[in-house]
Design a protein around this motif. Structure first.
Motif, mmCIF file in Angstrom:
data_model
loop_
_atom_site.group_PDB
_atom_site.id
_atom_site.type_symbol
_atom_site.label_atom_id
_atom_site.label_comp_id
_atom_site.label_asym_id
_atom_site.label_seq_id
_atom_site.Cartn_x
_atom_site.Cartn_y
_atom_site.Cartn_z
ATOM 1 N N ASP A 145 0.837 -1.190 0.000
ATOM 2 C CA ASP A 145 0.000 0.000 0.000
ATOM 3 C C ASP A 145 0.877 1.246 0.000
ATOM 4 O O ASP A 145 1.778 1.394 0.841
ATOM 5 N N ALA A 146 0.602 2.154 -0.926
ATOM 6 C CA ALA A 146 1.393 3.381 -1.021
ATOM 7 C C ALA A 146 1.354 4.172 0.280
ATOM 8 O O ALA A 146 2.332 4.823 0.648
ATOM 9 N N ARG A 147 0.255 4.087 1.010
ATOM 10 C CA ARG A 147 0.141 4.865 2.250
ATOM 11 C C ARG A 147 1.145 4.418 3.306
ATOM 12 O O ARG A 147 1.437 5.163 4.240
ATOM 13 N N THR A 148 1.679 3.213 3.159
ATOM 14 C CA THR A 148 2.690 2.753 4.119
ATOM 15 C C THR A 148 4.089 3.205 3.724
ATOM 16 O O THR A 148 5.033 3.044 4.497
ATOM 17 N N VAL A 149 4.218 3.776 2.530
ATOM 18 C CA VAL A 149 5.513 4.212 2.024
ATOM 19 C C VAL A 149 5.634 5.738 2.029
ATOM 20 O O VAL A 149 6.698 6.279 2.349
ATOM 21 N N VAL A 150 4.557 6.422 1.680
ATOM 22 C CA VAL A 150 4.592 7.895 1.610
ATOM 23 C C VAL A 150 4.931 8.453 2.986
ATOM 24 O O VAL A 150 4.246 8.163 3.970
ATOM 25 N N PRO A 151 5.992 9.259 3.087
ATOM 26 C CA PRO A 151 6.389 9.779 4.397
ATOM 27 C C PRO A 151 5.417 10.823 4.925
ATOM 28 O O PRO A 151 4.770 11.533 4.153
ATOM 29 N N VAL A 152 5.325 10.889 6.240
ATOM 30 C CA VAL A 152 4.502 11.903 6.896
ATOM 31 C C VAL A 152 5.369 13.129 7.150
ATOM 32 O O VAL A 152 6.500 13.010 7.610
ATOM 33 N N GLY A 153 4.852 14.304 6.840
ATOM 34 C CA GLY A 153 5.582 15.531 7.136
ATOM 35 C C GLY A 153 6.266 16.118 5.921
ATOM 36 O O GLY A 153 5.992 15.752 4.770
ATOM 37 N N PHE A 154 7.195 17.039 6.185
ATOM 38 C CA PHE A 154 7.829 17.826 5.135
ATOM 39 C C PHE A 154 9.014 17.091 4.506
ATOM 40 O O PHE A 154 9.802 16.438 5.186
ATOM 41 N N ALA A 205 13.764 -7.825 -4.023
ATOM 42 C CA ALA A 205 14.786 -7.368 -4.960
ATOM 43 C C ALA A 205 14.790 -5.845 -5.123
ATOM 44 O O ALA A 205 15.703 -5.295 -5.747
ATOM 45 N N VAL A 206 13.792 -5.186 -4.577
ATOM 46 C CA VAL A 206 13.700 -3.725 -4.699
ATOM 47 C C VAL A 206 14.764 -3.082 -3.819
ATOM 48 O O VAL A 206 14.792 -3.283 -2.607
ATOM 49 N N ARG A 207 15.624 -2.274 -4.425
ATOM 50 C CA ARG A 207 16.719 -1.641 -3.676
ATOM 51 C C ARG A 207 16.321 -0.292 -3.073
ATOM 52 O O ARG A 207 17.004 0.210 -2.181
ATOM 53 N N ARG A 208 15.222 0.294 -3.553
ATOM 54 C CA ARG A 208 14.802 1.606 -3.051
ATOM 55 C C ARG A 208 13.310 1.569 -2.673
ATOM 56 O O ARG A 208 12.476 2.273 -3.245
ATOM 57 N N PRO A 209 12.940 0.726 -1.698
ATOM 58 C CA PRO A 209 11.529 0.548 -1.351
ATOM 59 C C PRO A 209 10.905 1.781 -0.705
ATOM 60 O O PRO A 209 9.681 1.855 -0.580
ATOM 61 N N GLN A 210 11.720 2.735 -0.280
ATOM 62 C CA GLN A 210 11.218 3.934 0.393
ATOM 63 C C GLN A 210 10.761 5.006 -0.598
ATOM 64 O O GLN A 210 10.235 6.049 -0.174
ATOM 65 N N CYS A 211 10.930 4.758 -1.885
ATOM 66 C CA CYS A 211 10.712 5.800 -2.888
ATOM 67 C C CYS A 211 9.264 5.836 -3.387
ATOM 68 O O CYS A 211 8.536 4.845 -3.317
ATOM 69 N N THR A 212 8.878 6.994 -3.927
ATOM 70 C CA THR A 212 7.559 7.160 -4.530
ATOM 71 C C THR A 212 7.687 7.947 -5.827
ATOM 72 O O THR A 212 8.616 8.743 -6.003
ATOM 73 N N ILE A 213 6.740 7.715 -6.707
ATOM 74 C CA ILE A 213 6.605 8.512 -7.933
ATOM 75 C C ILE A 213 5.191 9.063 -7.964
ATOM 76 O O ILE A 213 4.216 8.310 -7.841
ATOM 77 N N THR A 214 5.087 10.370 -8.136
ATOM 78 C CA THR A 214 3.799 11.041 -8.289
ATOM 79 C C THR A 214 3.691 11.519 -9.730
ATOM 80 O O THR A 214 4.623 12.147 -10.250
ATOM 81 N N GLU A 215 2.571 11.210 -10.368
ATOM 82 C CA GLU A 215 2.387 11.542 -11.779
ATOM 83 C C GLU A 215 1.116 12.347 -11.989
ATOM 84 O O GLU A 215 0.225 12.369 -11.147
ATOM 85 N N LEU A 216 1.061 13.023 -13.136
ATOM 86 C CA LEU A 216 -0.072 13.884 -13.507
ATOM 87 C C LEU A 216 -0.293 15.014 -12.486
ATOM 88 O O LEU A 216 -1.424 15.355 -12.162
ATOM 89 N N LEU A 272 7.933 19.955 0.590
ATOM 90 C CA LEU A 272 6.837 19.226 -0.051
ATOM 91 C C LEU A 272 6.135 18.344 0.956
ATOM 92 O O LEU A 272 6.779 17.670 1.768
ATOM 93 N N VAL A 273 4.814 18.340 0.903
ATOM 94 C CA VAL A 273 3.998 17.395 1.655
ATOM 95 C C VAL A 273 3.170 16.606 0.646
ATOM 96 O O VAL A 273 2.483 17.190 -0.205
ATOM 97 N N LEU A 274 3.256 15.286 0.711
ATOM 98 C CA LEU A 274 2.452 14.426 -0.143
ATOM 99 C C LEU A 274 1.219 13.984 0.646
ATOM 100 O O LEU A 274 1.294 13.099 1.494
ATOM 101 N N GLN A 275 0.098 14.604 0.359
ATOM 102 C CA GLN A 275 -1.145 14.235 1.039
ATOM 103 C C GLN A 275 -1.815 13.101 0.274
ATOM 104 O O GLN A 275 -2.019 13.197 -0.938
#
Length: 279
Positions: free
Chosen positions: A96-105, A230-241, A255-258
């Motif tokens: 779930d992306a919500r478990t990866v997206v960091p809280v805060g700035f 095998a994912v080496r960067r599991p902490q990362c996110t991509i936001t599109e559009l 940046l805050v990702l809500q």
């Protein structure tokens, strides 16, 4: 409890330097998803839809005599509107992306780049781009990257030029979007960018045979692997559009990702940029 004051400003210590932060009017980079109007369209998904819930005599619309409005929303987060995704987009394991997206700035940098036709650069993608494909290149990112920064960014917002309001409702099925070259993605990884915000529908070409090479490079997933281990960067996110209009200057921000508390490897999102200045 009565709230008499709303916090309007704050001072934060970022890498040992104090910065003043205005909390009142962040720049909203999300494209509003208008269920009743024109929406950005890309790839295979039908348009996002809102329909009244009906059950027996209940109509789901006050206009139709119901006691309240109640809608059922249908959308495909990967393809409908601004969204944030995680490495689970590519793996057998459900994340779930919500478990990866960091809280805060997040320390962030906004840059504007001009994509160029693939025939005009030595940079490429996998599979190889068509000659007239537009690529966001490492060369363009390097040129737009400031020589001096107040702090090292964790997040990068890439605005493609020309920047027009038509992006908020563009049909990318008939007007193909720019996408990242492999060299550009490798540059972002090398510079420590963990959260990428793009104003195009995808980091990759729409019809790339399922390779998703830029996604794999960014998340650190080897070609052919679908394993989370095998994912080496599991902490990362991509936001599109996303969309940053002309009032948002290039430079550093917080940046805050809500995102909503929804399951799924991609969810609708609202990236907010907060201007900062030395305190």
């Amino acid at each position: 409890m009565t709230v008499t004051r709303v916090l309007q400003a704050a001072t934060l210590d970022i890498d040992g330097t104090a910065y003043a932060l205005d909390l009142r009017q962040p720049y909203d980079l999300a494209i509003p998803l208008d269920f009743n109007g024109v929406q950005p369209r890309w790839s295979l998904a039908p348009a996002a839809n809102s329909a009244p819930l009906t059950s027996g005599s209940f109509s789901g619309r006050v206009q139709s005599g119901a006691s309240c409005n109640c809608s059922t929303l249908t959308l495909t987060p990967h393809l409908d509107g601004t969204h944030t995704e995680c490495a689970g987009h590519l793996t057998l394991e459900r994340i779930d992306a919500r478990t990866v997206v960091p809280v805060g700035f997040l320390k962030a940098l906004l840059v504007s780049v001009t994509p160029i036709p693939a025939h005009g650069t030595q940079e490429s993608s996998s599979p190889a781009p068509h000659a007239d494909d537009l690529l966001i290149t490492a060369a363009a990112l390097t040129l737009s990257w400031p020589t001096k920064l107040q702090f090292v960014p964790q997040a990068l917002i890439v605005r493609t030029l020309p920047n027009t309001k038509s992006k908020r409702a563009r049909d990318y099925r008939s007007e193909p979007a720019a996408y990242l070259s492999l060299q550009a993605t490798a540059l972002l990884v090398a510079r420590g960018i963990e959260h990428l915000v793009l104003d195009v529908p995808s980091a990759d070409r729409a019809d790339d045979g399922g390779e998703l090479s830029a996604h794999r490079e960014f998340f650190g997933l080897p070609v052919g692997s679908v394993s989370l281990s095998a994912v080496r960067r599991p902490q990362c996110t991509i936001t599109e559009l996303a969309y940053a209009d002309e009032t948002v200057a290039d430079g550093v921000y917080l940046l805050v990702l809500q995102i909503p508390a929804l399951g799924g490897d991609a969810v609708p999102s609202r990236p907010l940029l907060f201007p900062v200045r030395a305190a």
